[in-house]
Design an enzyme around this catalytic site. Structure first.
Site, PDB file in Angstrom:
ATOM      1  N   HIS A  92       0.833  -1.209   0.000  1.00 44.74           N
ATOM      2  CA  HIS A  92       0.000   0.000   0.000  1.00 44.74           C
ATOM      3  C   HIS A  92       0.868   1.259   0.000  1.00 44.74           C
ATOM      4  O   HIS A  92       0.663   2.173  -0.806  1.00 44.74           O
ATOM      5  CB  HIS A  92      -0.897  -0.046   1.244  1.00 44.74           C
ATOM      6  N   GLU A  93       1.840   1.305   0.884  1.00 46.98           N
ATOM      7  CA  GLU A  93       2.656   2.517   0.980  1.00 46.98           C
ATOM      8  C   GLU A  93       3.567   2.682  -0.228  1.00 46.98           C
ATOM      9  O   GLU A  93       3.791   3.804  -0.689  1.00 46.98           O
ATOM     10  CB  GLU A  93       3.457   2.517   2.287  1.00 46.98           C
ATOM     11  N   HIS A 124       1.506   4.164  -2.980  1.00 48.31           N
ATOM     12  CA  HIS A 124       1.427   5.628  -2.887  1.00 48.31           C
ATOM     13  C   HIS A 124       2.675   6.258  -3.504  1.00 48.31           C
ATOM     14  O   HIS A 124       2.589   7.198  -4.289  1.00 48.31           O
ATOM     15  CB  HIS A 124       1.331   6.091  -1.434  1.00 48.31           C
ATOM     16  N   HIS A 156      -5.883   6.287  -2.853  1.00 52.71           N
ATOM     17  CA  HIS A 156      -6.829   5.330  -2.287  1.00 52.71           C
ATOM     18  C   HIS A 156      -7.984   5.087  -3.248  1.00 52.71           C
ATOM     19  O   HIS A 156      -8.393   5.979  -3.989  1.00 52.71           O
ATOM     20  CB  HIS A 156      -7.378   5.858  -0.958  1.00 52.71           C
ATOM     21  N   TYR A 202      -9.867   1.579   1.528  1.00 49.55           N
ATOM     22  CA  TYR A 202     -10.083   1.719   2.969  1.00 49.55           C
ATOM     23  C   TYR A 202     -11.120   0.707   3.431  1.00 49.55           C
ATOM     24  O   TYR A 202     -11.949   0.252   2.656  1.00 49.55           O
ATOM     25  CB  TYR A 202     -10.677   3.096   3.291  1.00 49.55           C
TER      26      TYR A 202
HETATM   27 ZN   LIG Z   1      -2.867   5.050   2.073  1.00 47.63          ZN
END
Ligand SMILES: [Zn+2]
Ligand SMILES: *[C@@H]1O[C@H](CO)[C@@H](O)[C@H](O)[C@H]1NC(C)=O
Length: 250
Positions: free
Chosen positions: A149-150, A153, A159, A205
């Site tokens: 996930h990071e 980014h 997201h 999320y």
């Molecule tokens: Zn995030």
């Protein structure tokens, strides 16, 4: 290294009863949902940067050299070998299915990610000039999906629930969101790369993210009771987006 984090967004992925506790303790062992405790926060860079962020059209992508996109990494020596191996497996997972190659930083590499256990799990959005932190706190962020996930980014991905087309797929219940967190749900002009909204994305999320009252903050239009946001591994769409944005097959 960019010194100023203008703001850091925290998102506790805890189950509802534990939200306020976990936001500060991050102890996933106590948690009913062991996979993702806090999730992805985007550190806003000094310059304006906004599934692929508009910045990817104006220079925040990582460059391709030959067939591969090399993203140099440096892992803080504060991690134990066990912790470091979790991070390394997460980094290496990109090479299974994409042309992204996380490669050890070497002298002369100007742009790179510096992985350190700071306050929570967060990353800058897209490539920053001169190095950028990715925070993976030891207590709460050392999961394959969180590493992915990071890094996503840092590769320029937002997201899932802020996608430009999200209103077709989800309703955001602003009345249930903790005051001050609404910005994490604001729609962005993303480049969705022809891929569908994906509830199984590691960039999605949880349906109760940032809830102030235990009620959902994101509701799937196709099924109001759907629970989501617990992906353990990149989905086929996450992989497809990387391959499209970075033109992996070309
Ligand atoms: Zn995030
Ligand atoms: C994650 O997904 C990739 C690509 O689909 C797959 O090759 C890999 O085995 C999966 N890893 C885990 C730990 O599930």
């Amino acid at each position: 290294m960019t010194p100023a984090l203008l703001f850091i967004l925290f998102l506790s992925m805890a189950d509802v009863s534990m939200v306020s506790f976990l936001k500060w303790s991050f102890d996933i062992k106590l948690h009913f949902f062991p996979l993702i405790v806090l999730y992805g926060d985007i550190a806003e860079p000094k310059t304006s940067s906004r599934n692929a962020d508009p910045c990817t059209a104006i220079g925040c992508k990582w460059p391709k050299s030959g067939r591969y996109v090399n993203v140099p990494y440096y892992i803080s020596s504060d991690y134990s070998e066990y912790e470091r191996n979790i991070i390394l497996r997460g980094l290496q997972s990109f090479s299974l299915s994409t042309c992204i190659r996380l490669v050890p930083w070497k002298s002369g590499d100007r742009d790179y990610i510096y992985i350190e256990s700071k306050d929570g799990c967060w990353s800058y959005l897209g490539r920053q000039n001169g190095g950028q932190y990715v925070s993976l706190a030891k207590n709460g962020c050392l999961y394959q999906s969180t590493v992915q996930h990071e890094v996503l980014h840092a590769l320029g991905f937002n997201h899932e629930q802020v996608r430009s087309d999200r209103d077709t797929y989800v309703r955001i219940l602003f009345e249930n969101i903790e005051p001050g967190r609404e910005f994490a749900f604001e729609k962005k002009q993303t480049n969705n790369l022809g891929t569908p909204y994906d509830f199984n994305s590691v960039m999605e999320y949880r349906n109760d993210a940032f809830s102030k009252n235990g009620k959902p903050t994101i509701v799937a239009k196709c099924n109001p009771y759907m629970k989501f946001g617990n992906a353990e591994n990149m989905s086929a769409n996450d992989i497809l987006r990387i391959n499209k944005l970075y033109e992996c097959s070309e």
